[in-house]
Write an enzyme that holds these catalytic residues in place. Structure first.
Site, PDB file in Angstrom:
ATOM      1  N   GLU A 228       5.072   1.780   7.938  1.00 16.18           N
ATOM      2  CA  GLU A 228       6.062   2.546   8.692  1.00 16.18           C
ATOM      3  C   GLU A 228       6.320   1.818  10.004  1.00 16.18           C
ATOM      4  OE1 GLU A 228       5.945   6.447  11.484  1.00 16.18           O
ATOM      5  OE2 GLU A 228       5.123   6.724   9.470  1.00 16.18           O
TER       6      GLU A 228
ATOM      7  N   GLU B 233      -2.866 -11.107   7.995  1.00 16.70           N
ATOM      8  CA  GLU B 233      -3.679 -12.062   7.255  1.00 16.70           C
ATOM      9  C   GLU B 233      -3.033 -12.286   5.894  1.00 16.70           C
ATOM     10  OE1 GLU B 233      -8.271 -12.731   5.721  1.00 16.70           O
ATOM     11  OE2 GLU B 233      -7.596 -10.707   6.197  1.00 16.70           O
TER      12      GLU B 233
END
Length: 133
Positions: free
Chosen positions: A59, A126
């Site tokens: 979101e 990552e």
């Protein structure tokens, strides 16, 4: 909480258009929905690789009139995304000007090949190479 599942992670973004471009065009996510809340002076946009019914999504919250960058804090770690070709992915992202504070390579203690990139607001993401999904 047997039937519970993670629905989304929320991050605040300064420039919603720039963030949507990053997550959709550069990272290949889909914009799932976007809604303005005029009485609250904010917009919510949801992005992800699958629909919200079956997948965890992100979101993006844009507070209107936010002039200053957000303090990312020292408690937030990172988001993680699995990619099939980490070197090729980072090469494309680097050409697009995406910061890559940790170039692709094996983890120090063996195992996965990883890299770290940053979104337009400086959030760490990552990348983990996953050949089979």
């Amino acid at each position: 909480m047997k039937d519970a599942r993670l629905l989304h992670t929320m991050i605040r973004v300064k420039d919603l258009d720039k963030s949507l471009d990053f997550y959709t065009r550069l990272l290949g996510m889909n914009q799932l929905r976007k809604q303005d809340f005029p009485t609250g002076d904010f917009t919510l946009a949801f992005v992800g690789y699958g629909d919200e019914k079956n997948s965890t999504v992100i979101e993006l919250t844009h507070n209107w009139g936010q002039e200053e960058d957000y303090d990312l804090g020292n408690g937030f770690g990172h988001l993680a995304i699995g990619v099939p070709d980490i070197y090729g992915t980072c090469e494309v992202l680097e050409k697009e000007g995406v910061p890559i504070p940790r170039s692709p390579g094996p983890m120090k203690h063996g195992g996965s090949v990883i890299a770290f990139i940053e979104d337009p607001d400086g959030y760490k993401i990552e990348l983990i190479e996953r050949k089979n999904g």
